[in-house]
Design an enzyme around this catalytic site. Structure first.
Site, mmCIF file in Angstrom:
data_model
loop_
_atom_site.group_PDB
_atom_site.id
_atom_site.type_symbol
_atom_site.label_atom_id
_atom_site.label_comp_id
_atom_site.label_asym_id
_atom_site.label_seq_id
_atom_site.Cartn_x
_atom_site.Cartn_y
_atom_site.Cartn_z
ATOM 1 N N HIS A 174 0.825 -1.216 0.000
ATOM 2 C CA HIS A 174 0.000 0.000 0.000
ATOM 3 C C HIS A 174 0.854 1.259 0.000
ATOM 4 C CE1 HIS A 174 0.693 0.950 4.306
ATOM 5 N NE2 HIS A 174 0.602 -0.360 4.519
ATOM 6 N N CYS A 218 3.115 -4.972 6.713
ATOM 7 C CA CYS A 218 2.747 -4.700 5.325
ATOM 8 C C CYS A 218 3.883 -3.991 4.594
ATOM 9 C CB CYS A 218 1.478 -3.862 5.259
ATOM 10 S SG CYS A 218 -0.040 -4.793 5.623
#
Length: 563
Positions: free
Chosen positions: A452, A471
């Site tokens: 992301h 992440c």
């Protein structure tokens, strides 16, 4: 008279049958069968003093081949016997130990046969046939699947196990027929070009170590910058010269000043090793400078093993590869030879390490919301809100019941709330302030890890970028989205940009899923021989190195001084 002739015929036939049976009972196939029948699967199988490395493959191969020998014939070894010895000896460049593949007994057998005119007995031929086949099978298997079982390690490797798509026995038989045994071993190497590059690097490092006069003891000290004087500076200068980063001519032990020429060399070294290239000698730079050729050979060997674990299925027309240890993402095609997109990334902190696994990217979300994981709510957000109730609203974090009803932060008695008893979910609205940034790339997985955007762009200037909860944060996410969607006429760069800034979620399903593999390589070599060494941020190399070889065996294998 007829009775006498019949008797003589029967007697002659019986004698011929007896002679044939006797000959068969003393043949190499018969001896092979007897040896294999003695195998006991409940314990380590030995023939002579040699452990059989691939007993099941051996039994299957000879049984299916009617116990016909493949390495011996008429009391002699196959001419390609020397080739398999060379292939085993060369396995040290794969980070393997040649002595573990029956090298000593095979070498003695070749020498004995070439120095004697006597034929081998059937039993001796059967024994050697099994030894040579077992050595070939074991080496091929270790090259294809890896020597170390990744499931037994604590290093968090969760990439799918490679399937056996090549018949080792058939490859060996074909190689014996063509006489090209040594080259056949290369069929079991990983298909990645970087594997071949790294094998050559181990050769080069070993050769470089032969003429090495440095001790390569660990070096550490205080921060050093231009103008400082320190007794370590001559040692630092010598090591940088060894690696080709220092271009100056003054290597005098009396030269104790950190000058501008040394600073330039430090910057080059830092850049090559993925560190902050600021020209200051600090902790990470000292650690990298403590790694001599021996340590880098061991590091390369561990990373060759990781490449052997990778399944061929990650190589598709297009695939995304993230090297966690390099803090870098590449969108590749054509076996990684063509780079479509490349970007710096941020990965998980040591205690929130990004896992190593593979998946398939299925969709993108433009202007995403962020539903905060419960672990972050408990461990971080509730403690911050208890100290400052305005913390949530200032960061566009909304409190919701699990029925979807909004809850005001002011209505909560934070003095009585504990992280364990907080009954709500927290969700962040879309926008440039969102912790996920303006786009996320989803490849569904059990770890809830995805790629992301991020509003914290300043962190990308750091050399070591381990800051996330696991992440992968991407520096230029729109560039990746454009490449992924370039064949979708509905999503032009302008529409992607508009969607990222729309303030409401839009899900874009991909027409074809894209393989994603998160790997952990701390050392690799490019096509022109440049070495890339990275800090082992999760301290995962040591466990693989210890599983592959002891320090003593390692030093003997490469004839090195440092380990």
């Amino acid at each position: 008279m007829k009775s006498l002739l019949l008797f003589l015929f029967i007697a002659l036939f019986s004698w011929q049958s007896y002679a044939q049976d006797s000959q068969e009972e003393n043949s190499v196939p018969a001896e092979l069968r007897r040896i294999l029948e003695s195998f006991d699967a409940s314990q380590t199988i030995q023939i002579g003093e040699q452990d059989v490395l691939e007993p099941q493959r051996i039994v299957d191969f000879y049984t299916q081949g009617d116990f016909v020998p493949v390495w011996t014939e008429q009391g002699k070894l196959h001419p390609a016997a020397k080739e398999v010895l060379e292939a085993i000896e060369d396995s040290k460049w794969d980070g393997l130990i040649p002595q573990e593949y029956h090298l000593e007994v095979m070498t003695k057998a070749v020498e004995l046969i070439h120095s004697s005119e006597k034929e081998l007995t059937a039993l001796h031929q059967a024994y050697l046939d099994i030894i040579f086949t077992d050595a070939y099978f074991a080496l091929a298997s270790d090259l294809y699947f890896g020597k170390v079982s990744q499931e037994a390690l604590k290093t968090g490797w969760r990439i799918q196990t490679k399937e056996e798509k090549i018949d080792i026995g058939e490859v060996m038989k074909e190689a014996l027929e063509t006489g090209d045994v040594k080259s056949s071993i290369q069929k079991f190497w990983p298909r990645y070009q970087v594997y071949r590059n790294m094998r050559n690097t181990i050769k080069d490092l070993s050769a470089k170590a032969d003429i090495d006069s440095l001790s390569w003891k660990s070096v550490s000290g205080k921060l050093l910058k231009v103008g400082d004087q320190n007794k370590l500076i001559p040692e630092i200068r010598q090591r940088l010269a060894y690696w080709g980063d220092y271009s100056g001519t003054d290597l005098s032990p009396e030269m104790l000043t950190y000058d501008s020429t040394l600073r330039e060399a430090v910057i080059r070294f830092q850049a090559r090793n993925g560190l902050d290239a600021d020209g200051v000698m600090g902790k990470d730079t000292y650690e990298a400078l403590s790694e001599g050729p021996g340590k880098l050979v061991k590091k390369a060997a561990a990373n060759l093993e990781r490449l052997r674990w990778l399944p061929d299925t990650v190589i598709q027309d297009r695939f995304v590869m993230v090297n966690i240890a390099n803090f870098h993402l590449d969108f590749l095609r054509d076996n990684g030879m063509d780079t479509l997109y490349s970007s710096r990334v941020i990965v998980g902190k040591e205690y929130h390490s990004t896992p190593v696994f593979n998946g398939e990217m299925a969709y993108l979300v433009l202007s995403p919301t962020w539903t905060v994981p419960s672990s972050i709510i408990r461990n971080e957000m509730v403690p911050k809100a208890k100290k400052d109730p305005s913390y949530l609203s200032r960061n566009h974090l909304n409190i919701l019941t699990y029925q979807g009803k909004a809850v005001s932060a002011e209505s909560i008695d934070w003095a009585t709330v504990t992280p364990k008893t907080f009954p709500y979910m927290i969700r962040q609205s879309p926008g440039v302030f969102n912790s996920l940034g303006q786009i996320k790339f989803i490849f569904p997985n059990q770890y809830h890890v995805y790629i992301h955007d991020t509003p914290a762009k300043s962190l990308f200037d750091k050399g070591v970028r381990a800051f996330s909860h696991g992440c992968i944060r991407l520096e230029n996410p729109q560039g990746l989205a454009e490449k992924i969607l370039e064949n979708d006429s509905k999503w032009t760069p302008e529409k992607i940009h508009a969607g990222m800034n729309a303030g409401k979620e839009t899900t874009v399903m991909l027409k074809e899923k894209i393989p994603v593999v998160l790997i952990y390589l701390t050392f690799w070599t490019d096509s022109v021989g440049n070495m890339y060494n990275r800090k082992d941020i999760y301290e995962r190399d040591k466990e693989i190195e210890m599983a592959m070889f002891s320090d003593e065996v390692f030093l003997q294998n490469y004839k090195l001084k440092d380990k």
